[in-house]
Design an enzyme around this catalytic site. Sequence first.
Site, PDB file in Angstrom:
ATOM      1  N   THR A 135       1.007  -1.292   0.079  1.00  0.00           N
ATOM      2  CA  THR A 135      -0.030  -0.083  -0.093  1.00  0.00           C
ATOM      3  C   THR A 135       0.812   1.370  -0.085  1.00  0.00           C
ATOM      4  O   THR A 135       1.880   1.344   0.757  1.00  0.00           O
ATOM      5  CB  THR A 135      -0.789  -0.048   1.122  1.00  0.00           C
ATOM      6  OG1 THR A 135      -1.530  -0.953   1.245  1.00  0.00           O
ATOM      7  CG2 THR A 135      -2.034   0.885   1.218  1.00  0.00           C
ATOM      8  N   GLY A 138      -1.166   7.069  -2.053  1.00  0.00           N
ATOM      9  CA  GLY A 138      -1.928   7.299  -3.203  1.00  0.00           C
ATOM     10  C   GLY A 138      -2.621   6.135  -3.537  1.00  0.00           C
ATOM     11  O   GLY A 138      -3.764   6.316  -4.372  1.00  0.00           O
ATOM     12  N   SER A 141      -6.430  -0.015  -2.650  1.00  0.00           N
ATOM     13  CA  SER A 141      -7.178  -1.009  -3.600  1.00  0.00           C
ATOM     14  C   SER A 141      -6.759  -1.326  -4.947  1.00  0.00           C
ATOM     15  O   SER A 141      -6.729  -2.410  -5.469  1.00  0.00           O
ATOM     16  CB  SER A 141      -8.665  -0.768  -3.498  1.00  0.00           C
ATOM     17  OG  SER A 141      -9.281  -0.483  -2.259  1.00  0.00           O
ATOM     18  N   PHE A 165       0.876   2.389   6.021  1.00  0.00           N
ATOM     19  CA  PHE A 165      -0.020   1.429   6.813  1.00  0.00           C
ATOM     20  C   PHE A 165       0.714  -0.027   7.029  1.00  0.00           C
ATOM     21  O   PHE A 165       0.004  -1.021   6.840  1.00  0.00           O
ATOM     22  CB  PHE A 165      -1.419   1.018   6.223  1.00  0.00           C
ATOM     23  CG  PHE A 165      -2.260   2.393   5.879  1.00  0.00           C
ATOM     24  CD1 PHE A 165      -2.148   3.416   6.902  1.00  0.00           C
ATOM     25  CD2 PHE A 165      -2.940   2.333   4.855  1.00  0.00           C
ATOM     26  CE1 PHE A 165      -2.930   4.426   6.611  1.00  0.00           C
ATOM     27  CE2 PHE A 165      -3.896   3.373   4.533  1.00  0.00           C
ATOM     28  CZ  PHE A 165      -3.957   4.538   5.753  1.00  0.00           C
ATOM     29  N   ILE A 166       2.014  -0.151   6.916  1.00  0.00           N
ATOM     30  CA  ILE A 166       2.896  -1.249   6.644  1.00  0.00           C
ATOM     31  C   ILE A 166       2.917  -2.013   8.252  1.00  0.00           C
ATOM     32  O   ILE A 166       3.666  -1.513   9.085  1.00  0.00           O
ATOM     33  CB  ILE A 166       4.208  -1.051   6.358  1.00  0.00           C
ATOM     34  CG1 ILE A 166       3.904  -0.539   4.853  1.00  0.00           C
ATOM     35  CG2 ILE A 166       4.888  -2.381   6.044  1.00  0.00           C
ATOM     36  CD1 ILE A 166       2.872  -1.213   3.784  1.00  0.00           C
ATOM     37  N   GLU A 252      -3.654 -15.076   2.498  1.00  0.00           N
ATOM     38  CA  GLU A 252      -3.735 -14.218   3.411  1.00  0.00           C
ATOM     39  C   GLU A 252      -5.119 -13.670   3.979  1.00  0.00           C
ATOM     40  O   GLU A 252      -5.425 -13.339   4.870  1.00  0.00           O
ATOM     41  CB  GLU A 252      -3.168 -12.555   2.738  1.00  0.00           C
ATOM     42  CG  GLU A 252      -3.413 -11.397   3.689  1.00  0.00           C
ATOM     43  CD  GLU A 252      -2.874 -10.543   3.119  1.00  0.00           C
ATOM     44  OE1 GLU A 252      -2.191 -10.323   1.868  1.00  0.00           O
ATOM     45  OE2 GLU A 252      -3.050  -9.317   3.701  1.00  0.00           O
ATOM     46  N   GLY A 349     -23.072  -2.980  28.717  1.00  0.00           N
ATOM     47  CA  GLY A 349     -23.527  -1.522  29.043  1.00  0.00           C
ATOM     48  C   GLY A 349     -22.085  -0.646  29.040  1.00  0.00           C
ATOM     49  O   GLY A 349     -21.313  -0.789  28.223  1.00  0.00           O
ATOM     50  N   GLY A 373      -6.024  -6.482   3.847  1.00  0.00           N
ATOM     51  CA  GLY A 373      -6.160  -7.732   3.072  1.00  0.00           C
ATOM     52  C   GLY A 373      -7.124  -7.690   2.064  1.00  0.00           C
ATOM     53  O   GLY A 373      -7.429  -8.752   1.352  1.00  0.00           O
TER      54      GLY A 373
HETATM   55  C1  LIG Z   1      -3.963  -1.480  10.563  1.00  0.00           C
HETATM   56  C2  LIG Z   1      -3.627  -1.581   8.950  1.00  0.00           C
HETATM   57  C3  LIG Z   1      -2.443  -2.842   8.520  1.00  0.00           C
HETATM   58  C4  LIG Z   1      -2.376  -2.677   7.281  1.00  0.00           C
HETATM   59  N1  LIG Z   1      -1.410  -3.652   6.855  1.00  0.00           N
HETATM   60  C5  LIG Z   1      -0.771  -3.554   5.585  1.00  0.00           C
HETATM   61  C6  LIG Z   1       0.514  -4.188   5.285  1.00  0.00           C
HETATM   62  O1  LIG Z   1       1.073  -4.479   6.195  1.00  0.00           O
HETATM   63  N2  LIG Z   1       1.063  -4.037   4.118  1.00  0.00           N
HETATM   64  C7  LIG Z   1       0.332  -3.335   3.286  1.00  0.00           C
HETATM   65  O2  LIG Z   1       0.652  -3.346   1.964  1.00  0.00           O
HETATM   66  N3  LIG Z   1      -1.048  -2.740   3.472  1.00  0.00           N
HETATM   67  C8  LIG Z   1      -1.331  -2.984   4.659  1.00  0.00           C
HETATM   68  N4  LIG Z   1      -2.514  -2.191   5.053  1.00  0.00           N
HETATM   69  C9  LIG Z   1      -3.255  -1.246   3.958  1.00  0.00           C
HETATM   70  C10 LIG Z   1      -4.654  -1.908   3.486  1.00  0.00           C
HETATM   71  O3  LIG Z   1      -4.624  -3.147   2.712  1.00  0.00           O
HETATM   72  C11 LIG Z   1      -5.146  -1.059   2.622  1.00  0.00           C
HETATM   73  O4  LIG Z   1      -5.594   0.324   3.533  1.00  0.00           O
HETATM   74  C12 LIG Z   1      -6.403  -1.481   1.806  1.00  0.00           C
HETATM   75  O5  LIG Z   1      -6.289  -2.298   0.988  1.00  0.00           O
HETATM   76  C13 LIG Z   1      -7.337  -0.359   1.471  1.00  0.00           C
HETATM   77  O6  LIG Z   1      -6.745   0.724   0.586  1.00  0.00           O
HETATM   78  P1  LIG Z   1      -6.825   2.132   0.720  1.00  0.00           P
HETATM   79  O7  LIG Z   1      -6.761   2.365   2.427  1.00  0.00           O
HETATM   80  O8  LIG Z   1      -5.996   2.897  -0.037  1.00  0.00           O
HETATM   81  O9  LIG Z   1      -8.356   2.281   0.477  1.00  0.00           O
HETATM   82  P2  LIG Z   1      -8.846   2.880  -0.886  1.00  0.00           P
HETATM   83  O10 LIG Z   1      -8.558   1.909  -1.777  1.00  0.00           O
HETATM   84  O11 LIG Z   1      -8.646   4.355  -1.131  1.00  0.00           O
HETATM   85  O12 LIG Z   1     -10.541   2.736  -0.695  1.00  0.00           O
HETATM   86  C14 LIG Z   1     -11.460   3.343  -0.113  1.00  0.00           C
HETATM   87  C15 LIG Z   1     -12.936   3.125  -0.282  1.00  0.00           C
HETATM   88  O13 LIG Z   1     -13.132   2.872  -1.552  1.00  0.00           O
HETATM   89  C16 LIG Z   1     -13.601   1.624  -1.649  1.00  0.00           C
HETATM   90  N5  LIG Z   1     -13.152   1.110  -3.061  1.00  0.00           N
HETATM   91  C17 LIG Z   1     -12.145   1.439  -3.934  1.00  0.00           C
HETATM   92  N6  LIG Z   1     -12.018   0.645  -5.069  1.00  0.00           N
HETATM   93  C18 LIG Z   1     -13.282   0.234  -5.339  1.00  0.00           C
HETATM   94  C19 LIG Z   1     -14.139  -0.523  -6.290  1.00  0.00           C
HETATM   95  N7  LIG Z   1     -13.601  -0.972  -7.063  1.00  0.00           N
HETATM   96  N8  LIG Z   1     -15.477  -0.851  -6.067  1.00  0.00           N
HETATM   97  C20 LIG Z   1     -15.813  -0.520  -4.895  1.00  0.00           C
HETATM   98  N9  LIG Z   1     -15.429  -0.015  -3.622  1.00  0.00           N
HETATM   99  C21 LIG Z   1     -14.075   0.513  -4.070  1.00  0.00           C
HETATM  100  C22 LIG Z   1     -13.041   0.570  -0.673  1.00  0.00           C
HETATM  101  O14 LIG Z   1     -13.688  -0.620  -0.650  1.00  0.00           O
HETATM  102  C23 LIG Z   1     -13.050   1.645   0.425  1.00  0.00           C
HETATM  103  O15 LIG Z   1     -14.202   1.444   1.031  1.00  0.00           O
HETATM  104  C24 LIG Z   1      -2.984  -2.058   6.321  1.00  0.00           C
HETATM  105  C25 LIG Z   1      -4.021  -0.935   6.696  1.00  0.00           C
HETATM  106  C26 LIG Z   1      -4.452  -0.900   8.023  1.00  0.00           C
HETATM  107  C27 LIG Z   1      -5.598   0.035   8.361  1.00  0.00           C
END
Ligand SMILES: Cc1cc2nc3c(=O)[nH]c(=O)nc-3n(C[C@H](O)[C@H](O)[C@H](O)COP(=O)(O)OP(=O)(O)OC[C@H]3O[C@@H](n4cnc5c(N)ncnc54)[C@H](O)[C@@H]3O)c2cc1C
Length: 387
Positions: A135, A138, A141, A165-166, A252, A349, A373
């Site tokens: 991740t 920018g 997903s 967020f790693i 995963e 509660g 994930g």
């Molecule tokens: C505590 C924590 C630990 C993490 N650990 C790791 C890690 O070890 N390594 C790593 O690489 N990442 C890690 N992550 C990152 C995590 O995998 C991402 O936060 C996640 O994949 C979502 O990406 P984003 O935060 O950029 O959200 P975005 O991709 O910006 O998504 C925002 C919203 O838009 C929705 N959305 C996006 N695209 C679509 C679509 N095509 N259709 C419908 N809805 C959509 C999403 O579902 C979400 O609701 C971690 C995150 C957290 C919070």
Amino acid sequence: MPDILQPQPYVSPWMKDEVADVVTLARTFFEREVTPHQERFAEQHQVDKETWLAAGAAGLLCISVPEEYGGGGGTFAHEAAVLWEQGKAGDDAFGYSVHSSIVAHYLLAYGTEEQKQKWLPRMASGELVGAVAMTEPGTGSDLQNIRTTARREGEHYVINGSKTFITNSSHAGLVVIVARTGGEGAQGISLIVAEVDELEGFERGRVLAKIGQHGQDTRELAFTDMRVPVANLLGDQEGQGFYQLMTQLPQERLAIAVGAVGSAELAYELALAYTKEREAFGRPIGAFQNTRFTLAEVGTDVLAARTFLDHCVQLHVDGALDAATASRAKYWTTDVQCDVIDRCLQLFGGYGYMLEYPIARLYAGARVQKIYGGTNEIMKELISRTL
Ligand SMILES: Cc1cc2nc3c(=O)[nH]c(=O)nc-3n(C[C@H](O)[C@H](O)[C@H](O)COP(=O)(O)OP(=O)(O)OC[C@H]3O[C@@H](n4cnc5c(N)ncnc54)[C@H](O)[C@@H]3O)c2cc1C
């Protein structure tokens, strides 16, 4: 013949023989090495280095990696036994899953013999902690859109970019970096392994303040002209990274599902115990019809989730878990987890809102399960593509 008028305890079919021994081993590990330190881990935003070493010494790390690489020689059932006990211990500080279920398996599946010999035994002992950096600020997903670059210069890749967020970022000595070695899109993505301790150009950013999972070292990572040997590429050629990620992500996602159901079952057990003791209007709150109905419902939800999970674990042990089924397991069990914990918390509660109560920590920790994930929306997207 079992007495069918009495509830029968449910035992997951895959938790038998030596997997049952792993359950016991993992339970002891969490009871001794993790649960008593939960508050301290939360304050320091990481487990201790000794926690990793203790897990290694107990034989819990890389438990499904072959013994020739220092692992336990087990299957995903052994891995799931540890993840289950972590869920049942209410722990979300120890980044076991990323290290053992994910990073070790990237190395096992795509590493050369030399790479496996070099890294896996040290991961199994806990000396080397693994992280995976996909991740970016920018993009999450939309993984095909990552911007971190790895430019080839002689026998090195020069890596530039930032990740966020790693998980395991403070302890990690080995990071699997998703980087762009080629052009736009999925074909330009590769996985490169970096041994990051004292590596020039590598920076661990701030520890991110989260609403839950306070004991987990989640950070940003930055790479500035960071040089990594070309020999650290995973796979025999560049451009395979996206395919490699997609192939490993079902494991995963299933790992997340195992923890989700374990945690939901814990919430149910906590609520059951609390409602027997707490009194209101001169009787235990467990005597009110609303409480009894809630417990009847969440107990059913947990059992249904567990039997579905067991089906998926068995499929994976048999090498037959497809990506869509893993996505179903991830999204549905984490939805059940959040819903069950929320309803159980209500029975506590005001005490349910206090962090000193495990149910409150479960509530805060669970929320992210629907996000990382691959978000649950992306899971539904993946499932719907197969319809
Ligand atoms: C505590 C924590 C630990 C993490 N650990 C790791 C890690 O070890 N390594 C790593 O690489 N990442 C890690 N992550 C990152 C995590 O995998 C991402 O936060 C996640 O994949 C979502 O990406 P984003 O935060 O950029 O959200 P975005 O991709 O910006 O998504 C925002 C919203 O838009 C929705 N959305 C996006 N695209 C679509 C679509 N095509 N259709 C419908 N809805 C959509 C999403 O579902 C979400 O609701 C971690 C995150 C957290 C919070």
